[in-house]
Design a protein around this motif. Structure first.
Motif, PDB file in Angstrom:
ATOM      1  N   ALA A   1       0.784  -1.203  -0.016  1.00 23.69           N
ATOM      2  CA  ALA A   1       0.154  -0.169   0.104  1.00 23.69           C
ATOM      3  C   ALA A   1       0.975   0.998  -0.007  1.00 23.69           C
ATOM      4  O   ALA A   1       1.830   1.324   0.674  1.00 23.69           O
ATOM      5  CB  ALA A   1      -0.958  -0.051   1.318  1.00 23.69           C
ATOM      6  N   ILE A   2       0.521   2.186  -0.938  1.00 17.19           N
ATOM      7  CA  ILE A   2       1.147   3.432  -0.661  1.00 17.19           C
ATOM      8  C   ILE A   2       0.226   4.472  -0.357  1.00 17.19           C
ATOM      9  O   ILE A   2      -0.777   4.633  -0.950  1.00 17.19           O
ATOM     10  CB  ILE A   2       1.900   3.872  -2.421  1.00 17.19           C
ATOM     11  N   ASP A   3       0.481   5.166   0.766  1.00 20.14           N
ATOM     12  CA  ASP A   3      -0.560   5.963   1.240  1.00 20.14           C
ATOM     13  C   ASP A   3      -0.313   7.655   1.206  1.00 20.14           C
ATOM     14  O   ASP A   3       1.048   7.951   1.629  1.00 20.14           O
ATOM     15  CB  ASP A   3      -0.491   5.653   2.845  1.00 20.14           C
ATOM     16  N   PHE A   4      -0.926   8.377   0.434  1.00 19.61           N
ATOM     17  CA  PHE A   4      -0.742   9.876   0.307  1.00 19.61           C
ATOM     18  C   PHE A   4      -1.886  10.176   0.728  1.00 19.61           C
ATOM     19  O   PHE A   4      -2.349  11.519   0.199  1.00 19.61           O
ATOM     20  CB  PHE A   4      -0.322  10.029  -1.363  1.00 19.61           C
ATOM     21  N   SER A   5      -2.640   9.810   1.585  1.00 15.53           N
ATOM     22  CA  SER A   5      -3.952  10.245   2.303  1.00 15.53           C
ATOM     23  C   SER A   5      -3.615  11.560   3.226  1.00 15.53           C
ATOM     24  O   SER A   5      -2.360  11.673   3.533  1.00 15.53           O
ATOM     25  CB  SER A   5      -4.658   9.281   3.061  1.00 15.53           C
ATOM     26  N   HIS A   6      -4.783  12.022   3.654  1.00 15.39           N
ATOM     27  CA  HIS A   6      -4.653  13.122   4.568  1.00 15.39           C
ATOM     28  C   HIS A   6      -4.072  12.395   6.135  1.00 15.39           C
ATOM     29  O   HIS A   6      -4.551  11.556   6.378  1.00 15.39           O
ATOM     30  CB  HIS A   6      -5.813  13.800   4.777  1.00 15.39           C
ATOM     31  N   PRO A   7      -3.363  13.278   6.849  1.00 12.80           N
ATOM     32  CA  PRO A   7      -3.033  12.740   8.226  1.00 12.80           C
ATOM     33  C   PRO A   7      -4.144  12.576   9.139  1.00 12.80           C
ATOM     34  O   PRO A   7      -4.030  11.545   9.934  1.00 12.80           O
ATOM     35  CB  PRO A   7      -2.169  14.052   8.670  1.00 12.80           C
ATOM     36  N   SER A   8      -5.282  12.775   8.975  1.00  9.93           N
ATOM     37  CA  SER A   8      -6.388  12.646   9.847  1.00  9.93           C
ATOM     38  C   SER A   8      -6.942  11.332   9.415  1.00  9.93           C
ATOM     39  O   SER A   8      -7.698  10.691  10.429  1.00  9.93           O
ATOM     40  CB  SER A   8      -7.739  13.568   9.401  1.00  9.93           C
ATOM     41  N   CYS A   9      -6.590  10.542   8.532  1.00 11.96           N
ATOM     42  CA  CYS A   9      -6.928   9.239   8.091  1.00 11.96           C
ATOM     43  C   CYS A   9      -5.912   8.223   8.859  1.00 11.96           C
ATOM     44  O   CYS A   9      -6.098   7.038   8.684  1.00 11.96           O
ATOM     45  CB  CYS A   9      -7.127   8.845   6.580  1.00 11.96           C
ATOM     46  N   THR A  10      -4.921   8.741   9.554  1.00 10.98           N
ATOM     47  CA  THR A  10      -3.762   7.504   9.710  1.00 10.98           C
ATOM     48  C   THR A  10      -4.409   6.731  10.792  1.00 10.98           C
ATOM     49  O   THR A  10      -4.046   5.497  10.736  1.00 10.98           O
ATOM     50  CB  THR A  10      -2.884   8.492  10.464  1.00 10.98           C
ATOM     51  N   VAL A  11      -5.283   7.145  11.867  1.00 13.39           N
ATOM     52  CA  VAL A  11      -5.747   5.922  12.821  1.00 13.39           C
ATOM     53  C   VAL A  11      -6.496   4.898  12.220  1.00 13.39           C
ATOM     54  O   VAL A  11      -6.357   3.842  12.374  1.00 13.39           O
ATOM     55  CB  VAL A  11      -6.444   6.627  13.729  1.00 13.39           C
ATOM     56  N   GLU A  12      -7.388   5.531  11.089  1.00  7.79           N
ATOM     57  CA  GLU A  12      -8.363   4.518  10.491  1.00  7.79           C
ATOM     58  C   GLU A  12      -7.328   3.267   9.579  1.00  7.79           C
ATOM     59  O   GLU A  12      -7.701   2.170   9.728  1.00  7.79           O
ATOM     60  CB  GLU A  12      -9.427   5.196   9.454  1.00  7.79           C
TER      61      GLU A  12
END
Length: 64
Positions: free
Chosen positions: A50-61
């Motif tokens: 998985a490559i993650d470029f999502s928003h930091p607020s998504c980290t916990v999920e």
């Protein structure tokens, strides 16, 4: 074949990575996810990585 789940797929970097992976013969985007799409488990099903470029607020999920 390296199957990639792209997290944050609708953002600037997600689109850039998707384009580059699309040009590679030995890689494919097997799933896409962003914070508005839901379905994280489905995006990860066939992924080797998985490559993650999502928003930091998504980290916990994403870590659950």
């Amino acid at each position: 074949m390296l199957n990639i789940a792209l997290l944050g797929a609708s953002g600037r970097m997600g689109k850039a990575v998707s384009s580059l992976v699309g040009e590679a013969a030995d890689m494919a985007v097997s799933g896409r996810w962003d914070e508005h799409s839901g379905g994280l488990a489905e995006a990860l099903v066939d992924a080797s990585v998985a490559i993650d470029f999502s928003h930091p607020s998504c980290t916990v999920e994403l870590c659950d």
